[in-house]
Design a protein around this motif. Structure first.
Motif, PDB file in Angstrom:
ATOM      1  N   ILE A   3       0.839  -1.187   0.000  1.00 33.58           N
ATOM      2  CA  ILE A   3       0.000   0.000   0.000  1.00 33.58           C
ATOM      3  C   ILE A   3       0.876   1.239   0.000  1.00 33.58           C
ATOM      4  O   ILE A   3       1.819   1.353   0.769  1.00 33.58           O
ATOM      5  N   ARG A   4       0.555   2.195  -0.865  1.00 37.55           N
ATOM      6  CA  ARG A   4       1.335   3.413  -0.987  1.00 37.55           C
ATOM      7  C   ARG A   4       0.635   4.523  -0.217  1.00 37.55           C
ATOM      8  O   ARG A   4      -0.554   4.775  -0.404  1.00 37.55           O
ATOM      9  N   THR A   5       1.353   5.153   0.677  1.00 40.35           N
ATOM     10  CA  THR A   5       0.770   6.107   1.614  1.00 40.35           C
ATOM     11  C   THR A   5       1.063   7.529   1.200  1.00 40.35           C
ATOM     12  O   THR A   5       2.164   7.859   0.802  1.00 40.35           O
ATOM     13  N   PRO A 207      -3.641  16.706  -4.715  1.00 42.78           N
ATOM     14  CA  PRO A 207      -2.292  17.273  -4.668  1.00 42.78           C
ATOM     15  C   PRO A 207      -1.452  16.655  -5.785  1.00 42.78           C
ATOM     16  O   PRO A 207      -1.632  15.482  -6.133  1.00 42.78           O
ATOM     17  N   GLN A 208      -0.526  17.436  -6.337  1.00 42.76           N
ATOM     18  CA  GLN A 208       0.235  16.988  -7.500  1.00 42.76           C
ATOM     19  C   GLN A 208       1.006  15.703  -7.230  1.00 42.76           C
ATOM     20  O   GLN A 208       1.051  14.805  -8.077  1.00 42.76           O
ATOM     21  N   ASP A 209       1.616  15.587  -6.046  1.00 40.13           N
ATOM     22  CA  ASP A 209       2.400  14.392  -5.726  1.00 40.13           C
ATOM     23  C   ASP A 209       1.533  13.134  -5.762  1.00 40.13           C
ATOM     24  O   ASP A 209       1.943  12.093  -6.297  1.00 40.13           O
ATOM     25  N   LEU A 215      -1.324   8.377 -11.494  1.00 41.38           N
ATOM     26  CA  LEU A 215      -1.157   8.257 -12.942  1.00 41.38           C
ATOM     27  C   LEU A 215      -0.104   7.217 -13.306  1.00 41.38           C
ATOM     28  O   LEU A 215      -0.141   6.633 -14.389  1.00 41.38           O
ATOM     29  N   ALA A 216       0.859   6.978 -12.397  1.00 44.40           N
ATOM     30  CA  ALA A 216       1.910   5.989 -12.647  1.00 44.40           C
ATOM     31  C   ALA A 216       1.606   4.650 -11.977  1.00 44.40           C
ATOM     32  O   ALA A 216       2.476   3.807 -11.842  1.00 44.40           O
ATOM     33  N   LYS A 217       0.367   4.443 -11.573  1.00 39.20           N
ATOM     34  CA  LYS A 217      -0.013   3.276 -10.762  1.00 39.20           C
ATOM     35  C   LYS A 217       0.134   1.971 -11.533  1.00 39.20           C
ATOM     36  O   LYS A 217       0.083   1.925 -12.772  1.00 39.20           O
ATOM     37  N   LYS A 235      -8.540   2.142  -4.150  1.00 40.84           N
ATOM     38  CA  LYS A 235      -7.971   1.577  -5.367  1.00 40.84           C
ATOM     39  C   LYS A 235      -8.697   2.190  -6.549  1.00 40.84           C
ATOM     40  O   LYS A 235      -9.933   2.296  -6.551  1.00 40.84           O
ATOM     41  N   VAL A 236      -7.934   2.600  -7.564  1.00 43.87           N
ATOM     42  CA  VAL A 236      -8.522   3.179  -8.769  1.00 43.87           C
ATOM     43  C   VAL A 236      -9.027   2.051  -9.653  1.00 43.87           C
ATOM     44  O   VAL A 236      -8.276   1.144 -10.027  1.00 43.87           O
TER      45      VAL A 236
END
Length: 297
Positions: A3-5, A207-209, A215-217, A235-236
C-alpha cells in the motif's frame, strides 16, 4: 504490491475555524439589567431573555439556509427550536454559576478569539478575492490543464475509517496487503469501525504528488491518504477524460484562486504571529528560538 501512503488531504483546503456552539452573547455573566428589543423584532421569550429576528436570521446564515427555505414553517420550527433550547441551557448554566469556573471561562475566551480571528480572515480573503480578474482566471486555466482541459475523473473503491491514536499501528499492519478485501478483514479483526463504498476523484482536486503516483499506478496498487479526520484506503478502478470548460471552468478557476489566497493568508499570518510572539523559557526552544535557558530534555 504494498500500500502506498500519502499524508496530504484529498479534499480542497479551506480556512475553516471551528466555533463553540454555545452563543457568546449568552455566555456573558448575568447582570440585573436586561436589554430589550422592540416587540416587532422579538420572536420568542425565555425567562428574561428574548430571541430576536436578527438572531434567527443569523442562525439561518450560519446553517447556510437558503432564502426560500427561511420561509418554510418546518425549517423555521427546527432552527428556532434549536435556538430556544440553547438559550434555555445558557440560562441554566448561568444560574448554576458555571460561567465562573476557570475552564469554562477559558472556553468562552477561546470562542471569542475564534470568532474574531475568523471574521478578520474572512474579511481579508473577501477583499483580495474581489480583485481576481478575467486575466487571472484565463491564466490559471491555461497553466493547470489537469484541472481543466486534461481533467481526469477516476472511479475508486474505498474504505474509510476515523483516525485515532492507534491509526499509525493500523497503517503499519496493513502496508504489505495487496487487496482491499485484506484491509477490510484486518480492520474488522481489529474492531475498527469503517465503511466501504464506491466513489470518484477528479484530478483537479488532488495534490500533484498524489496525482503523479496515481497516474503511474500499477493495476493492483492500493493507496492510503489522510483526509480530514478520516483515513482512506482506495484503489482506482477506472479513469475517464472529462474536461472542464466554459462557465463551469471559470467558476472552478475562481474558486481555486480563492483557495490559493486562503493558503497564502494562512501562511503569512502564521509567520507574522510567530515573529510577533516572544516565547518564554523552555517554550522558546521548542518553538525554535535562540535562548539562554536550558531546553526541554
Amino acid at each position: 504490491m504494498m500500500i502506498r501512503t500519502f499524508s496530504s488531504a484529498v479534499l480542497r483546503s479551506s480556512l475553516l475555524i471551528a466555533v463553540c456552539g454555545l452563543a457568546l452573547a449568552g455566555c456573558d455573566k448575568k447582570t440585573d439589567v436586561t436589554s430589550e428589543a422592540p416587540k416587532s423584532q422579538v420572536v420568542a421569550k425565555i425567562g428574561n431573555e428574548v430571541v430576536t429576528v436578527q438572531e434567527l436570521d443569523n442562525e439561518f446564515r450560519l446553517g447556510n439556509v437558503t432564502a426560500e427555505k427561511r420561509k418554510d414553517p418546518d425549517t423555521i420550527k427546527r432552527v428556532l427550536g434549536e435556538l430556544v433550547t440553547r438559550k434555555y441551557l445558557v440560562q441554566q448554566a448561568l444560574d448554576a454559576k458555571l460561567d465562573r469556573e476557570p475552564t469554562v471561562l477559558l472556553d468562552i475566551l477561546r470562542s471569542k478569539e475564534l470568532v474574531l480571528a475568523n471574521a478578520l480572515a474572512s474579511r481579508d480573503v473577501t477583499t483580495k478575492s474581489s480583485s481576481i480578474s478575467k486575466t487571472d482566471i484565463d491564466n490559471y486555466i491555461a497553466n493547470n490543464p489537469l484541472k481543466f482541459a486534461n481533467r481526469q475523473v477516476m472511479s475508486v473503491e474505498q474504505i474509510s475509517f476515523p483516525l485515532s491514536s492507534t491509526s499509525q499501528a493500523l497503517i503499519e499492519a496493513t502496508k504489505e496487503m495487496k487487496t482491499l478485501d485484506e484491509v477490510d478483514q484486518k480492520l474488522t479483526g481489529m474492531g475498527v469501525q469503517h465503511g466501504r463504498s464506491a466513489g470518484a476523484i477528479s484530478s483537479g482536486d488532488l495534490p500533484q504528488d498524489l496525482l503523479n503516483m496515481i497516474l503511474a499506478k500499477q493495476a493492483d496498487d492500493i493507496f492510503f491518504i489522510r483526509s480530514g479526520v478520516n483515513g482512506v484506503f482506495f484503489k482506482v478502478t477506472g479513469q475517464e477524460a472529462r474536461p472542464l470548460e466554459g462557465e463551469a471552468a471559470i467558476n472552478a478557476a475562481r474558486q481555486y484562486l480563492r483557495q490559493d489566497i486562503i493558503k497564502s493568508e494562512v501562511g503569512m499570518t502564521s509567520v507574522s504571529a510567530n515573529l510577533a510572539a516572544k516565547y518564554e523559557g523552555d517554550y522558546a526552544g521548542i518553538m525554535g528560538r535562540d535562548v539562554t535557558q536550558p531546553s526541554v530534555k
